[in-house]
Design a protein around this motif. Structure first.
Motif, PDB file in Angstrom:
ATOM      1  N   ILE A   1       0.855  -1.190   0.000  1.00  0.00           N
ATOM      2  CA  ILE A   1       0.000   0.000   0.000  1.00  0.00           C
ATOM      3  C   ILE A   1       0.889   1.237   0.000  1.00  0.00           C
ATOM      4  O   ILE A   1       2.076   1.169   0.300  1.00  0.00           O
ATOM      5  CB  ILE A   1      -0.950   0.045   1.229  1.00  0.00           C
ATOM      6  CG1 ILE A   1      -0.175  -0.005   2.552  1.00  0.00           C
ATOM      7  CG2 ILE A   1      -1.957  -1.078   1.186  1.00  0.00           C
ATOM      8  CD1 ILE A   1      -0.148   1.292   3.261  1.00  0.00           C
ATOM      9  N   ASN A   2       0.294   2.358  -0.341  1.00  0.00           N
ATOM     10  CA  ASN A   2       0.953   3.646  -0.174  1.00  0.00           C
ATOM     11  C   ASN A   2       0.326   4.288   1.053  1.00  0.00           C
ATOM     12  O   ASN A   2      -0.884   4.208   1.265  1.00  0.00           O
ATOM     13  CB  ASN A   2       0.734   4.536  -1.395  1.00  0.00           C
ATOM     14  CG  ASN A   2       1.475   4.020  -2.601  1.00  0.00           C
ATOM     15  OD1 ASN A   2       2.634   3.648  -2.511  1.00  0.00           O
ATOM     16  ND2 ASN A   2       0.789   3.971  -3.732  1.00  0.00           N
ATOM     17  N   MET A   3       1.175   4.907   1.853  1.00  0.00           N
ATOM     18  CA  MET A   3       0.672   5.589   3.034  1.00  0.00           C
ATOM     19  C   MET A   3       1.356   6.933   3.180  1.00  0.00           C
ATOM     20  O   MET A   3       2.473   7.132   2.728  1.00  0.00           O
ATOM     21  CB  MET A   3       0.841   4.738   4.292  1.00  0.00           C
ATOM     22  CG  MET A   3       2.265   4.430   4.676  1.00  0.00           C
ATOM     23  SD  MET A   3       2.401   3.383   6.146  1.00  0.00           S
ATOM     24  CE  MET A   3       2.080   4.532   7.458  1.00  0.00           C
ATOM     25  N   SER A   4       0.637   7.837   3.796  1.00  0.00           N
ATOM     26  CA  SER A   4       1.143   9.183   4.046  1.00  0.00           C
ATOM     27  C   SER A   4       1.628   9.228   5.494  1.00  0.00           C
ATOM     28  O   SER A   4       0.896   8.869   6.411  1.00  0.00           O
ATOM     29  CB  SER A   4       0.015  10.187   3.823  1.00  0.00           C
ATOM     30  OG  SER A   4       0.444  11.474   4.148  1.00  0.00           O
ATOM     31  N   ILE A   5       2.899   9.661   5.685  1.00  0.00           N
ATOM     32  CA  ILE A   5       3.470   9.754   7.027  1.00  0.00           C
ATOM     33  C   ILE A   5       4.047  11.153   7.245  1.00  0.00           C
ATOM     34  O   ILE A   5       4.306  11.882   6.297  1.00  0.00           O
ATOM     35  CB  ILE A   5       4.580   8.703   7.257  1.00  0.00           C
ATOM     36  CG1 ILE A   5       5.739   8.901   6.271  1.00  0.00           C
ATOM     37  CG2 ILE A   5       4.028   7.296   7.178  1.00  0.00           C
ATOM     38  CD1 ILE A   5       6.954   8.051   6.565  1.00  0.00           C
ATOM     39  N   ASP A   6       4.234  11.503   8.499  1.00  0.00           N
ATOM     40  CA  ASP A   6       4.907  12.751   8.864  1.00  0.00           C
ATOM     41  C   ASP A   6       6.363  12.393   9.111  1.00  0.00           C
ATOM     42  O   ASP A   6       6.690  11.676  10.054  1.00  0.00           O
ATOM     43  CB  ASP A   6       4.278  13.351  10.116  1.00  0.00           C
ATOM     44  CG  ASP A   6       4.942  14.656  10.542  1.00  0.00           C
ATOM     45  OD1 ASP A   6       5.879  15.108   9.858  1.00  0.00           O
ATOM     46  OD2 ASP A   6       4.521  15.218  11.564  1.00  0.00           O
ATOM     47  N   LEU A   7       7.242  12.878   8.254  1.00  0.00           N
ATOM     48  CA  LEU A   7       8.665  12.571   8.359  1.00  0.00           C
ATOM     49  C   LEU A   7       9.421  13.867   8.603  1.00  0.00           C
ATOM     50  O   LEU A   7       9.559  14.703   7.707  1.00  0.00           O
ATOM     51  CB  LEU A   7       9.142  11.890   7.069  1.00  0.00           C
ATOM     52  CG  LEU A   7      10.497  11.226   7.078  1.00  0.00           C
ATOM     53  CD1 LEU A   7      10.569  10.149   8.148  1.00  0.00           C
ATOM     54  CD2 LEU A   7      10.797  10.620   5.725  1.00  0.00           C
ATOM     55  N   LEU A   8       9.835  14.061   9.848  1.00  0.00           N
ATOM     56  CA  LEU A   8      10.575  15.260  10.250  1.00  0.00           C
ATOM     57  C   LEU A   8       9.824  16.544   9.910  1.00  0.00           C
ATOM     58  O   LEU A   8      10.388  17.503   9.411  1.00  0.00           O
ATOM     59  CB  LEU A   8      11.972  15.267   9.607  1.00  0.00           C
ATOM     60  CG  LEU A   8      12.859  14.061   9.929  1.00  0.00           C
ATOM     61  CD1 LEU A   8      14.132  14.097   9.102  1.00  0.00           C
ATOM     62  CD2 LEU A   8      13.169  13.994  11.412  1.00  0.00           C
ATOM     63  N   GLY A   9       8.530  16.533  10.159  1.00  0.00           N
ATOM     64  CA  GLY A   9       7.712  17.719   9.947  1.00  0.00           C
ATOM     65  C   GLY A   9       7.206  17.914   8.534  1.00  0.00           C
ATOM     66  O   GLY A   9       6.574  18.922   8.233  1.00  0.00           O
ATOM     67  N   HIS A  10       7.504  16.969   7.639  1.00  0.00           N
ATOM     68  CA  HIS A  10       7.043  17.058   6.255  1.00  0.00           C
ATOM     69  C   HIS A  10       6.231  15.818   5.913  1.00  0.00           C
ATOM     70  O   HIS A  10       6.589  14.703   6.302  1.00  0.00           O
ATOM     71  CB  HIS A  10       8.229  17.162   5.289  1.00  0.00           C
ATOM     72  CG  HIS A  10       9.048  18.391   5.494  1.00  0.00           C
ATOM     73  ND1 HIS A  10       8.643  19.626   5.060  1.00  0.00           N
ATOM     74  CD2 HIS A  10      10.244  18.563   6.112  1.00  0.00           C
ATOM     75  CE1 HIS A  10       9.560  20.519   5.387  1.00  0.00           C
ATOM     76  NE2 HIS A  10      10.549  19.905   6.033  1.00  0.00           N
TER      77      HIS A  10
ATOM     78  N   ALA B   1       5.179  12.837   3.784  1.00  0.00           N
ATOM     79  CA  ALA B   1       5.844  12.006   2.788  1.00  0.00           C
ATOM     80  C   ALA B   1       4.959  10.817   2.469  1.00  0.00           C
ATOM     81  O   ALA B   1       4.200  10.341   3.311  1.00  0.00           O
ATOM     82  CB  ALA B   1       7.189  11.519   3.327  1.00  0.00           C
ATOM     83  N   SER B   2       5.072  10.347   1.242  1.00  0.00           N
ATOM     84  CA  SER B   2       4.335   9.165   0.824  1.00  0.00           C
ATOM     85  C   SER B   2       5.326   8.014   0.710  1.00  0.00           C
ATOM     86  O   SER B   2       6.389   8.170   0.101  1.00  0.00           O
ATOM     87  CB  SER B   2       3.656   9.422  -0.524  1.00  0.00           C
ATOM     88  OG  SER B   2       2.941   8.272  -0.932  1.00  0.00           O
TER      89      SER B   2
END
Length: 117
Positions: free
Chosen positions: A39-48, A50-51
């Motif tokens: 799956i594709n998921m949207s995460i918060d990576l260091l304040g940005h 990211a997919s």
């Protein structure tokens, strides 16, 4: 409306339980049509935002999209129902003027107040 191609639906809140992104949480954003195990998921990576694309066996469900929708509906309906109960307590004859939907909301609120889910 959520799509379901794997065990996870679009909008589900999930946590990564293995691999280099261990512990990160995000929202399922899409499925791979050619590979339902990813799956594709949207995460918060260091304040940005990211997919990332990830195998579903590296994930655990935190909260389903349906649970999020139910919570939002409860938040939206509760104030209306509470005001309605107050108004009806002041003038019980108004009960006969309620639409069928408002009556359902009233009964749901009363049952909720009594501890039913």
């Amino acid at each position: 409306m959520t799509e379901k191609h794997s065990q996870y639906s679009i909008g589900d809140e999930v946590r990564i339980v293995a691999g280099p992104l261990l512990g990160l949480e995000g929202i399922v954003s899409s499925h791979r049509e050619d590979n339902p195990a990813r799956i594709n998921m949207s995460i918060d990576l260091l304040g940005h935002e990211a997919s990332v694309e990830i195998d579903t066996d590296l994930l655990e469900l935190i909260k389903s999209a349906q649970a999020h929708i139910k919570e939002e509906l409860k938040i939206a309906v509760r104030p209306v129902s509470s005001k309605l109960i107050y108004d009806l307590a002041q003038d019980p004859d108004k009960l006969h003027e309620l639409s069928s939907r408002k009556f359902e909301e009233l009964v749901a609120e009363l049952l909720s107040d009594m501890g039913y889910d």
